[in-house]
Design a protein around this motif. Structure first.
Motif, PDB file in Angstrom:
ATOM      1  N   GLN A  70       6.949  73.656  58.946  1.00 22.70           N
ATOM      2  CA  GLN A  70       7.146  72.950  57.921  1.00 22.70           C
ATOM      3  C   GLN A  70       8.488  72.428  58.220  1.00 22.70           C
ATOM      4  N   ASN A  71       9.511  73.187  58.319  1.00 19.40           N
ATOM      5  CA  ASN A  71      10.838  73.053  58.083  1.00 19.40           C
ATOM      6  C   ASN A  71      11.253  72.274  59.316  1.00 19.40           C
ATOM      7  N   VAL A  72      11.085  72.677  60.658  1.00 19.89           N
ATOM      8  CA  VAL A  72      11.521  71.777  61.629  1.00 19.89           C
ATOM      9  C   VAL A  72      10.966  70.613  62.163  1.00 19.89           C
ATOM     10  N   LEU A  73      11.709  69.577  62.273  1.00 16.25           N
ATOM     11  CA  LEU A  73      11.260  68.203  62.571  1.00 16.25           C
ATOM     12  C   LEU A  73      11.762  67.515  63.644  1.00 16.25           C
ATOM     13  N   VAL A  74      11.173  67.311  64.527  1.00 12.57           N
ATOM     14  CA  VAL A  74      11.604  66.437  65.859  1.00 12.57           C
ATOM     15  C   VAL A  74      11.290  64.942  65.575  1.00 12.57           C
ATOM     16  N   THR A 104      16.759  58.890  72.542  1.00 12.03           N
ATOM     17  CA  THR A 104      17.530  60.023  71.965  1.00 12.03           C
ATOM     18  C   THR A 104      16.465  60.892  70.996  1.00 12.03           C
ATOM     19  N   TYR A 105      16.499  62.112  71.043  1.00 17.00           N
ATOM     20  CA  TYR A 105      15.549  63.199  70.102  1.00 17.00           C
ATOM     21  C   TYR A 105      16.874  63.756  69.418  1.00 17.00           C
ATOM     22  N   THR A 106      16.206  64.075  68.115  1.00 12.90           N
ATOM     23  CA  THR A 106      17.103  64.913  66.945  1.00 12.90           C
ATOM     24  C   THR A 106      15.990  66.031  66.825  1.00 12.90           C
ATOM     25  N   ILE A 107      16.510  67.282  66.457  1.00 11.54           N
ATOM     26  CA  ILE A 107      15.669  68.202  66.065  1.00 11.54           C
ATOM     27  C   ILE A 107      16.302  68.713  64.749  1.00 11.54           C
ATOM     28  N   HIS A 108      15.636  68.572  63.546  1.00 10.24           N
ATOM     29  CA  HIS A 108      16.316  68.859  62.347  1.00 10.24           C
ATOM     30  C   HIS A 108      15.652  70.337  61.952  1.00 10.24           C
ATOM     31  N   PHE A 109      16.494  71.402  61.767  1.00  9.59           N
ATOM     32  CA  PHE A 109      16.035  72.426  61.245  1.00  9.59           C
ATOM     33  C   PHE A 109      15.830  72.788  59.699  1.00  9.59           C
ATOM     34  N   GLY A 110      16.460  71.858  59.032  1.00  8.60           N
ATOM     35  CA  GLY A 110      16.082  71.967  57.687  1.00  8.60           C
ATOM     36  C   GLY A 110      16.463  73.219  56.955  1.00  8.60           C
ATOM     37  N   GLU A 111      15.732  73.863  56.468  1.00  7.96           N
ATOM     38  CA  GLU A 111      15.977  75.273  55.841  1.00  7.96           C
ATOM     39  C   GLU A 111      15.290  76.513  56.580  1.00  7.96           C
ATOM     40  N   PRO A 152      13.294  62.389  41.637  1.00 14.67           N
ATOM     41  CA  PRO A 152      13.416  62.684  43.250  1.00 14.67           C
ATOM     42  C   PRO A 152      12.116  63.229  43.733  1.00 14.67           C
ATOM     43  N   VAL A 153      11.810  62.698  44.935  1.00 13.65           N
ATOM     44  CA  VAL A 153      10.517  63.258  45.672  1.00 13.65           C
ATOM     45  C   VAL A 153      11.096  64.134  46.658  1.00 13.65           C
ATOM     46  N   GLU A 154      10.476  65.154  46.990  1.00 18.45           N
ATOM     47  CA  GLU A 154      10.935  66.376  47.852  1.00 18.45           C
ATOM     48  C   GLU A 154       9.567  66.277  48.878  1.00 18.45           C
ATOM     49  N   ASN A 155      10.042  66.598  50.179  1.00 21.93           N
ATOM     50  CA  ASN A 155       8.933  66.609  51.320  1.00 21.93           C
ATOM     51  C   ASN A 155       8.131  65.414  51.407  1.00 21.93           C
ATOM     52  N   ALA A 156       8.816  64.345  51.233  1.00 22.26           N
ATOM     53  CA  ALA A 156       7.987  63.053  51.652  1.00 22.26           C
ATOM     54  C   ALA A 156       8.508  62.562  52.812  1.00 22.26           C
ATOM     55  N   TYR A 157       7.482  62.355  53.925  1.00 23.31           N
ATOM     56  CA  TYR A 157       7.875  61.626  55.438  1.00 23.31           C
ATOM     57  C   TYR A 157       8.671  60.398  55.126  1.00 23.31           C
ATOM     58  N   ASN A 208      -3.134  64.714  54.891  1.00 19.63           N
ATOM     59  CA  ASN A 208      -3.844  65.201  55.930  1.00 19.63           C
ATOM     60  C   ASN A 208      -3.146  65.608  57.169  1.00 19.63           C
ATOM     61  N   SER A 209      -1.714  65.363  57.027  1.00 20.89           N
ATOM     62  CA  SER A 209      -0.776  65.759  58.186  1.00 20.89           C
ATOM     63  C   SER A 209      -1.017  65.192  59.442  1.00 20.89           C
ATOM     64  N   ASN A 210      -1.344  63.853  59.584  1.00 18.67           N
ATOM     65  CA  ASN A 210      -1.553  63.059  60.683  1.00 18.67           C
ATOM     66  C   ASN A 210      -0.260  62.174  60.672  1.00 18.67           C
ATOM     67  N   LEU A 211       0.612  61.792  59.547  1.00 19.14           N
ATOM     68  CA  LEU A 211       1.409  60.959  59.536  1.00 19.14           C
ATOM     69  C   LEU A 211       1.117  59.661  59.589  1.00 19.14           C
ATOM     70  N   TYR A 212      -0.282  59.311  59.147  1.00 21.11           N
ATOM     71  CA  TYR A 212      -0.667  57.899  58.938  1.00 21.11           C
ATOM     72  C   TYR A 212      -1.033  57.720  57.348  1.00 21.11           C
ATOM     73  N   PHE A 213      -0.809  56.572  56.891  1.00 20.65           N
ATOM     74  CA  PHE A 213      -1.070  56.437  55.472  1.00 20.65           C
ATOM     75  C   PHE A 213      -2.757  56.169  55.346  1.00 20.65           C
ATOM     76  N   ASP A 214      -3.705  56.790  55.624  1.00 25.64           N
ATOM     77  CA  ASP A 214      -5.073  56.658  55.648  1.00 25.64           C
ATOM     78  C   ASP A 214      -5.945  57.184  54.507  1.00 25.64           C
ATOM     79  N   LEU A 215      -5.208  58.081  53.396  1.00 28.85           N
ATOM     80  CA  LEU A 215      -6.044  58.312  52.463  1.00 28.85           C
ATOM     81  C   LEU A 215      -5.943  57.636  50.964  1.00 28.85           C
ATOM     82  N   PRO A 216      -6.820  57.483  50.117  1.00 20.04           N
ATOM     83  CA  PRO A 216      -6.432  56.808  48.910  1.00 20.04           C
ATOM     84  C   PRO A 216      -5.469  57.493  48.008  1.00 20.04           C
TER      85      PRO A 216
END
Length: 578
Positions: A70-74, A104-111, A152-157, A208-216
């Motif tokens: 959950q915390n590490v994001l590439v 260019t790639y970045t790896i964000h380790f967050g918390e 504020p909205v937390e944990n939004a992609y 649903n963890s697919n990074l698409y806007f596909d659910l109402p």
């Protein structure tokens, strides 16, 4: 033999001492409050021409990984998440996917990274590398807020889609973003290592963890225009790696974008789309003697009927909510066991059902005394009645009759009158009754209404009611006056007065042109003003719709809270231009 007898006790004593000594933890010294420190990376941070599959990051102490998935994001996103493991003081990242060339790639380790013993957080560590000759150094930063509350909205992609894609507007529905970041607790996001292009910016609470806007039911936010990335110098510099001051380890000279508290740049307002298709969401017996019909959208012309002949004792009362999306049928329980009901609205809804009118919980309540009617009143503050207003009692269900008792008391100052209270219906359905007794300024009044005076349609009656009140004098309340100018072309603006928290709307007024708005007879307290830019003119806040490229309606807060003091008016000379 004698030496042997002496030696054995000495050996045992020595062993016992060592065992006790080992059991006692060392004490003293200051508590470690410093986060872990990166002492070496392989390859070095911000390297170019990366061709490997593995990155190693070594720390000055043992660390732990917390919720790495959950915390590490590439960014850019990978089809398969990398393996992230620990080996002693070294964090190892292994890629499973082939990496894109010249990217260019970045790896964000967050918390995700903490030291082992004290849990000190090494927050927002970023490792950057490029598979080509150059590292992209542009950034986009901002924040995501809830459109209706501005929280504020937390944990939004937050994703970026490069403008050179075809069918750009449809990509958030079907395609993983080119770059991605995640918002923190303050709703802030940061996208670094971005190529020099323009981008569609889209934020998503991904169900649903697919990074698409596909659910109402997924929350979304977007910007109307494409955004160009900025050079990192526009943001505060932040060392990506940190080493102890006395260390001789050489780390790549690097910096990354960081949140600039004074100018985060972009603001996205997150919302949940409302399905525009009208439908009947609920048809249910919610309580004894109460059927409820709920529509997705206002259905003022909905026809809810029954072909059955109803006896007079059924006493059906039909009520509609103020925004016409809910219809209530109140009726006397135990008159009919079931009822056939048809619901029609335009050509979209034609629903016929037979309802059991026996509430499932009624068996458990059989030997219980029915709940009393809920009663409220229109007093301001604790006991103030606005001059010129009637005292109004509001009930939780339609009242079909009232029978005043001899024990009722109506007291004017110290003079009490018995059985002289009189009320009359104040609305069509009997939800409100007004006091008919004469009310004068400068007199204190006291009412005592015994139980079982007001009878609701479902055979419920009131508990004893006691009310003390007086007509408000000018020195007991204050008023707010403000001139508001709507934006040009706006259908209407709804100016709202709320409590200090901003959560409860106390009064509101809709305007269509420059106008002085008056909020009067306010008890001493702190208040807030806000303005809803009502673009569709429906009198309430409307959400957005990405599929139709409609932003949620804007809510503007007045710059300062306003404190009302008794006997004082706040007449704001500065015009509020929206």
């Amino acid at each position: 033999m004698r030496l042997r007898r002496i030696a054995i006790p000495l050996i045992l004593a020595t062993m016992l001492f060592q065992r006790c000594a080992n059991a006692v933890a060392p004490t003293g010294g200051p508590k470690d409050t410093m986060p872990p420190v990166v002492v070496e990376t392989a390859p070095e941070n911000r390297c170019t021409n990366f061709t490997g599959r593995k990155i190693e990051i070594s720390f000055d102490e043992y660390v732990t990984l917390e919720n790495a998935n959950q915390n590490v994001l590439v960014s850019p996103p990978l089809a398969t998440k990398p393996d992230i493991k620990l080996n002693n003081k070294t964090l190892i990242v292994r890629f499973k996917d082939d990496l894109k060339p010249n990217t260019t790639y970045t790896i964000h380790f967050g918390e995700a990274i903490k030291d082992l013993h004290e849990g000190n957080l090494f927050k927002d560590y970023v490792y950057t590398f490029a598979t080509g000759d150059l590292i992209d150094t542009l950034c986009i930063a901002g924040k995501v807020l809830a459109a209706d509350t501005k929280q504020p909205v937390e944990n939004a992609y937050v994703g970026l889609y490069a403008s050179d894609h075809e069918n750009l507007d449809s990509l958030p529905l079907t395609t993983v973003p080119d770059y991605i970041a995640k918002t923190d607790k303050e709703g802030r996001f940061l996208l670094a290592g971005i190529a020099d292009k323009k981008y569609l910016v889209f934020a998503l609470k991904d169900v649903n963890s697919n990074l698409y806007f596909d659910l109402p039911n997924e929350e979304a936010a977007f910007l109307d225009t494409l955004v160009a990335a900025s050079y990192q110098q526009q943001f505060l510099p932040q060392p990506v790696d940190s080493v102890p001051s006395d260390s001789t380890t050489v780390i790549a000279d690097s910096s990354a974008c960081r949140f600039d508290q004074n100018g985060l740049g972009l603001t996205l307002y997150m919302f949940v789309e409302t399905d525009s298709t009208q439908m009947l969401l609920e048809k249910k017996l919610v309580e004894e003697g109460l059927l409820r019909f709920v529509f997705r959208h206002p259905a003022k012309d909905a026809a809810i009927t029954t072909h059955e002949v109803l006896p007079d004792t059924f006493q059906l009362v039909t009520m509609q909510s103020t925004d016409f999306d809910t219809v209530w049928w109140y009726f006397t329980p135990n008159v009919k066991d079931s009822l056939w009901v048809q619901v029609k609205h335009d050509t979209l809804i034609n629903d016929s059902s037979r309802y059991s009118l026996k509430f499932k919980d009624s068996g458990q309540r059989k030997n219980r005394k029915p709940e009393p009617l809920k009663v409220s009143n229109n007093l301001v503050g604790k006991d103030g009645l606005v001059s010129g207003n009637d005292l109004i009692l509001s009930f939780s269900e339609p009242v079909v009759r009232y029978e005043m008792k001899d024990s009722a008391v109506f007291k004017r100052d110290t003079i009490a009158y018995y059985n002289e209270l009189a009320f009359a219906k104040a609305d069509e359905h009997g939800l409100k009754y007004k006091l008919l007794n004469r009310i004068e300024a400068g007199i204190n009044y006291h009412l005592e209404i015994p139980d079982s005076v007001f009878f609701g349609i479902r055979n419920r009656t009131n508990a004893p009611i006691k009310i003390d009140f007086h007509v408000l004098k000018d020195d007991e309340y204050g008023n707010i006056y403000i001139t508001v100018v709507p934006p040009e072309g706006m259908k209407q603006v709804v100016v709202q007065l709320t409590d200090e928290s901003g959560k409860k709307v106390l009064k509101q007024e809709a305007i269509t042109q420059r106008q002085e708005v008056m909020f009067e007879h306010l008890v001493p307290a702190k208040y807030k003003l806000r303005a809803l830019l009502d673009a569709d003119g429906n009198g309430k806040w409307s959400t957005g719709n990405y599929h139709r490229r409609i932003q949620p309606e804007t809510i503007l807060e007045y710059k300062d809270p306003l404190e009302i003091k008794a006997g004082w008016d706040i007449d704001l000379e500065e015009v509020w231009e929206l």
